[in-house]
Each structure stands twice: as structure tokens, then as C-alpha cells.
Design a protein around this motif. Structure first.
Motif, PDB file in Angstrom:
ATOM      1  N   ILE A  81      17.764 -49.481 -10.800  1.00 46.51           N
ATOM      2  CA  ILE A  81      17.045 -49.595 -12.065  1.00 46.51           C
ATOM      3  C   ILE A  81      15.831 -48.673 -12.053  1.00 46.51           C
ATOM      4  N   VAL A  82      15.113 -48.665 -10.933  1.00 45.72           N
ATOM      5  CA  VAL A  82      13.940 -47.797 -10.807  1.00 45.72           C
ATOM      6  C   VAL A  82      14.341 -46.328 -10.863  1.00 45.72           C
ATOM      7  N   ALA A  83      15.346 -45.953 -10.069  1.00 45.33           N
ATOM      8  CA  ALA A  83      15.769 -44.559 -10.012  1.00 45.33           C
ATOM      9  C   ALA A  83      16.203 -44.052 -11.378  1.00 45.33           C
ATOM     10  N   ASN A  84      16.939 -44.875 -12.104  1.00 48.85           N
ATOM     11  CA  ASN A  84      17.414 -44.479 -13.431  1.00 48.85           C
ATOM     12  C   ASN A  84      16.245 -44.295 -14.394  1.00 48.85           C
ATOM     13  N   ASP A  85      15.248 -45.171 -14.296  1.00 48.54           N
ATOM     14  CA  ASP A  85      14.078 -45.064 -15.160  1.00 48.54           C
ATOM     15  C   ASP A  85      13.317 -43.770 -14.886  1.00 48.54           C
ATOM     16  N   ASP A 139      19.282 -63.848 -16.420  1.00 50.13           N
ATOM     17  CA  ASP A 139      18.401 -64.089 -17.557  1.00 50.13           C
ATOM     18  C   ASP A 139      18.570 -63.014 -18.633  1.00 50.13           C
ATOM     19  N   LEU A 140      18.567 -61.751 -18.212  1.00 52.88           N
ATOM     20  CA  LEU A 140      18.652 -60.635 -19.153  1.00 52.88           C
ATOM     21  C   LEU A 140      19.994 -60.606 -19.874  1.00 52.88           C
ATOM     22  N   LYS A 141      21.052 -61.032 -19.185  1.00 57.61           N
ATOM     23  CA  LYS A 141      22.357 -61.072 -19.827  1.00 57.61           C
ATOM     24  C   LYS A 141      22.337 -62.043 -20.995  1.00 57.61           C
ATOM     25  N   TYR A 142      21.751 -63.218 -20.785  1.00 57.64           N
ATOM     26  CA  TYR A 142      21.754 -64.232 -21.838  1.00 57.64           C
ATOM     27  C   TYR A 142      20.651 -64.011 -22.872  1.00 57.64           C
ATOM     28  N   GLN A 143      19.767 -63.062 -22.606  1.00 58.59           N
ATOM     29  CA  GLN A 143      18.792 -62.636 -23.620  1.00 58.59           C
ATOM     30  C   GLN A 143      19.323 -61.470 -24.444  1.00 58.59           C
ATOM     31  N   GLY A 144      20.562 -61.047 -24.155  1.00 55.29           N
ATOM     32  CA  GLY A 144      21.171 -59.949 -24.895  1.00 55.29           C
ATOM     33  C   GLY A 144      20.676 -58.574 -24.487  1.00 55.29           C
ATOM     34  N   VAL A 180      20.251 -51.773 -17.322  1.00 56.78           N
ATOM     35  CA  VAL A 180      19.070 -52.504 -17.785  1.00 56.78           C
ATOM     36  C   VAL A 180      17.859 -51.599 -17.646  1.00 56.78           C
ATOM     37  N   SER A 181      16.926 -51.708 -18.579  1.00 56.07           N
ATOM     38  CA  SER A 181      15.718 -50.886 -18.513  1.00 56.07           C
ATOM     39  C   SER A 181      14.730 -51.493 -17.518  1.00 56.07           C
ATOM     40  N   LEU A 182      13.969 -50.629 -16.865  1.00 55.27           N
ATOM     41  CA  LEU A 182      12.971 -51.099 -15.912  1.00 55.27           C
ATOM     42  C   LEU A 182      11.925 -51.958 -16.606  1.00 55.27           C
ATOM     43  N   ALA A 183      11.531 -51.586 -17.822  1.00 60.11           N
ATOM     44  CA  ALA A 183      10.521 -52.362 -18.550  1.00 60.11           C
ATOM     45  C   ALA A 183      11.012 -53.788 -18.810  1.00 60.11           C
ATOM     46  N   ASP A 184      12.264 -53.923 -19.268  1.00 58.84           N
ATOM     47  CA  ASP A 184      12.820 -55.261 -19.506  1.00 58.84           C
ATOM     48  C   ASP A 184      12.865 -56.067 -18.212  1.00 58.84           C
ATOM     49  N   PHE A 185      13.254 -55.405 -17.129  1.00 51.47           N
ATOM     50  CA  PHE A 185      13.370 -56.100 -15.849  1.00 51.47           C
ATOM     51  C   PHE A 185      12.007 -56.601 -15.381  1.00 51.47           C
ATOM     52  N   LEU A 186      10.992 -55.734 -15.397  1.00 56.32           N
ATOM     53  CA  LEU A 186       9.675 -56.114 -14.882  1.00 56.32           C
ATOM     54  C   LEU A 186       8.979 -57.139 -15.771  1.00 56.32           C
ATOM     55  N   GLU A 187       9.347 -57.179 -17.048  1.00 59.78           N
ATOM     56  CA  GLU A 187       8.768 -58.175 -17.952  1.00 59.78           C
ATOM     57  C   GLU A 187       9.444 -59.534 -17.825  1.00 59.78           C
ATOM     58  N   GLY A 207      12.014 -61.002 -12.638  1.00 58.39           N
ATOM     59  CA  GLY A 207      11.815 -59.627 -12.215  1.00 58.39           C
ATOM     60  C   GLY A 207      10.363 -59.266 -11.975  1.00 58.39           C
ATOM     61  N   LYS A 208       9.435 -60.059 -12.509  1.00 58.13           N
ATOM     62  CA  LYS A 208       8.017 -59.732 -12.380  1.00 58.13           C
ATOM     63  C   LYS A 208       7.536 -59.761 -10.928  1.00 58.13           C
ATOM     64  N   VAL A 209       8.329 -60.316 -10.017  1.00 60.79           N
ATOM     65  CA  VAL A 209       7.913 -60.304  -8.605  1.00 60.79           C
ATOM     66  C   VAL A 209       7.776 -58.873  -8.094  1.00 60.79           C
ATOM     67  N   TYR A 210       8.467 -57.927  -8.745  1.00 59.07           N
ATOM     68  CA  TYR A 210       8.375 -56.525  -8.360  1.00 59.07           C
ATOM     69  C   TYR A 210       7.203 -55.817  -9.025  1.00 59.07           C
TER      70      TYR A 210
END
Length: 356
Positions: free
Chosen positions: A129-133, A323-328, A341-348, A352-355
Motif C-alpha cells: 500500500i505504501v509503495a503504490n502510494d 473494515d475497509l471492505k465493508y466500508q466500500g 486500497v489508498s494509503l490515506a484510507d488505510f491510515l485513517e 490501520g492508524k497503528v501505522y
């Protein structure tokens, strides 16, 4: 309420159970064939189930009424779990690094109405996810360098290492071929090679090629980047010592004995640190530029549960993808790559915020 079946009651399975069940939005059933391992689950409200994850009839019965199933046990059983998930129309997630297992999961995902999301851990997983971002920030991309390590905070042996997760997964990393992009072409290279040294915040590390951590990135960036490599981070001297064990003592051809020796000689630790270091190089506004992402993540206490670094990063990443799957915010069917998945969505995300 989403009903989730987690198969494998080891450290990662129990950690995922605690994270998901603790939200009050997921009802988790934790399954394992070992009663003693299941008994270690202390998460209030979670259900437990004695089950053999290679028994197809038992798997299908356990998935009845579930929204998702997670393979959190030995990587080899994930093929059975994925097949049952396809038959039952249940969303599938796993935390494997094994390339061949993921290739099998991809076959079950073809034409499926449910989502198949393998490799939802640290590496593969978050690292992709990070590398793609980073890659998307360049007009043209020259190089992607992915480096990850799960290390003891207080190394006390000549390997500079303690066991922090699956020994089978560790052996896989050290012995299986590694996919990279070299000179613009996808190729396989041997593990435990390409050794390099670097420092982060004054601490010296080494890194070398290992298998599986790159996930599907080589496929995604085939023809789009000159060089893409994934390497595992260790303290200096580890690679040379492991070559003695694997090559000179020829234990690479005796995996059961190698596992027995490693687990008998190298203690586990919960005092670990996770190092994530990704660098992208390419053209921006007509100039060659470089962007890096670095994190050092320690264990933490969440909702009354104490997690080691590897537990919070692996279980947290997998829980975030669910979580992100069921949030669409993920594709809802078929094979889903981590880089979808976008890095912003993951970190929010709350997991995912543990990262962040």
C-alpha cells in the motif's frame, strides 16, 4: 453486525479477534484444532470452535451465516479455506506470505461474487500500500525499494534475532525464490542475496532478498518501473550466520529439522520493533526525485489488550482491510490486491492508524 470466522488461534488470530470483537460491530468466532491453543483466547464475547481447517465439510458448516473468513493459521491450510469460501460465497482474507498459496487463492477468486483478499499483513500487505502510494506521485518511475524487518528490541545472540512470528513463514522467506523487477523485467532471484547496509535514526541494519513480501506489486508494476526489490531487514551479521546454517550445514534441504533447531534454540520475544522503509525514485516536474516512507513501530496496549509489534501491525493491517471492505473502500468481489486500497484510507482506519 458482521460475523467473522478466524481460523488459526495463534498470536495473530487471537490479536485479530481482540481487535474486531472489541469494536462491538463484529461477532468473531475463532477456530483451531488444538483445544489448548483455543483456550488462550480471552476476548470477551468471542466464540471459539474446534475445527480442522483441512476438513472441507467442517469448513463449509463453520462458514454458514458468516460474512467473512480469515486464514490466520499455517499457510498451507489457506488453500482449503479459500476453496470453502468460494463454495459458500463468503469474503476471504489471509495473512500469508506464501506465493503459491496466493496463486491458488487467485484461481478461486475468478468469477466469485465475494471478495478474495490475500496477503493482508505487514509484508506482504501494508508495504504494498505504501509503495503504490509513493509510486503514484511520479510522472515516470525508476525504482521502488521495499524494506521491512520484525526485530528484537534487545538482541542478545549472534544472530541478532528472536522469533516474533511463524517459523514456517520465516523458513519460506529464507529459502523460496524472490520475485523482483530488474532492468524492467520480472525475474526470480535467489533468497539471502543482494546484501546491503544502511542506518535509520543512527541504528545500523542490513537487508537481503527474501521471498513473498512483495505481494502482487511486480505484476502491478511490470513494464512501469526499471527496478523493484523487496528485502528483509536484520541487524548486521545475521545474513552471514544464516548462510552458515542453511548452506554450509545444508539445513535448507531439511526443513523439519531446521524448524526444530530454530524453535529449540532461538527464544520468542514480545519486545520487538517493526521497521518499515520504502523508497521511490523517479521523475517529477522534469527532475529526478526521491520520496521515502519510514516507520519504527513498537507494541502497544489497545482496549486493555497488550500487543507486540508484529501482532499489532499484522493483525491491525488485516482488520483494517476487513473494515475497509465493508466500508466500500475496496473492490467488493473477485481478487483484491493490497495496492487496491489508498494509503490515506488505510491510515485513517481505526485499525490501520497503528501505522500512522
Amino acid at each position: 453486525m458482521r460475523h467473522v470466522l478466524i481460523l488459526g488461534a495463534g498470536r495473530i488470530g487471537r490479536s485479530m479477534t481482540a481487535l474486531l470483537q472489541g469494536t462491538g460491530e463484529y461477532q468473531v468466532t475463532l477456530g483451531d484444532r488444538d483445544p489448548a491453543t483455543l483456550a488462550k483466547c480471552t476476548t470477551k464475547g468471542a466464540q471459539t470452535l474446534g475445527i480442522d481447517s483441512t476438513d472441507m465439510n467442517a469448513l463449509k458448516a463453520a462458514m454458514a451465516g458468516k460474512h467473512a473468513v480469515v486464514g490466520a493459521g499455517p499457510y498451507a491450510v489457506n488453500v482449503f479455506i479459500a476453496e470453502a469460501a468460494a463454495a459458500c460465497g463468503v469474503d476471504y482474507f489471509d495473512v500469508t506470505e506464501d506465493v503459491e498459496v496466493t496463486n491458488q487463492v487467485r484461481k478461486f477468486a475468478k468469477g466469485a461474487k465475494s471478495a478474495f483478499v490475500p496477503q493482508c499483513g505487514l509484508a506482504p500487505g501494508f508495504i504494498s500500500i505504501v509503495a503504490n502510494d509513493l509510486a503514484k506521485q511520479f510522472e515516470t518511475l525508476r525504482e521502488l525499494r521495499l524494506r521491512v524487518g520484525a526485530l528484537p528490541r534487545f538482541p542478545a545472540n549472534r544472530l541478532g534475532y528472536n522469533l516474533t512470528w511463524s517459523t514456517d513463514g520465516l523458513i519460506n522467506e529464507y529459502l523460496n525464490p524472490c520475485e523482483v523487477i530488474h532492468d524492467g523485467r520480472r525475474v526470480l532471484v535467489p533468497p539471502m542475496e543482494g546484501e546491503e547496509r544502511f542506518a535509520i535514526n543512527g541504528v545500523e541494519y542490513e537487508a537481503f532478498t527474501t521471498s513473498g513480501g512483495v505481494g502482487s506489486l511486480c505484476e502491478t508494476y511490470d513494464g512501469k518501473v526499471e527496478t523493484l526489490t523487496y528485502k528483509t531487514i536484520r541487524y548486521p551479521g545475521h545474513c552471514e550466520a544464516m548462510r552458515l546454517i542453511l548452506e554450509d550445514l545444508h539445513l535448507k534441504s531439511r526443513r523439519p529439522l531446521l524448524k526444530e533447531i530454530l524453535e529449540g534454540a532461538i527464544p520468542e520475544t514480545r519486545q520487538d520493533v517493526i521497521i518499515v522503509f520504502v523508497t521511490a525514485t523517479g521523475m517529477q516536474d522534469g527532475r529526478l526525485n526521491q520520496i521515502s516512507f519510514a516507520r519504527a513501530i513498537h507494541g502497544a496496549e489497545l482496549d486493555g489488550h497488550a500487543f507486540s509489534g508484529i501482532e499489532i501491525t499484522t493483525a491491525g493491517a488485516a482488520a483494517a482491510m476487513i473494515d475497509l471492505k465493508y466500508q466500500g473502500k475496496l473492490p467488493q468481489s473477485g481478487f483484491v490486491r493490497q495496492e487496491d486500497v489508498s494509503l490515506a484510507d488505510f491510515l485513517e482506519n481505526r485499525f490501520g492508524k497503528v501505522y500512522a
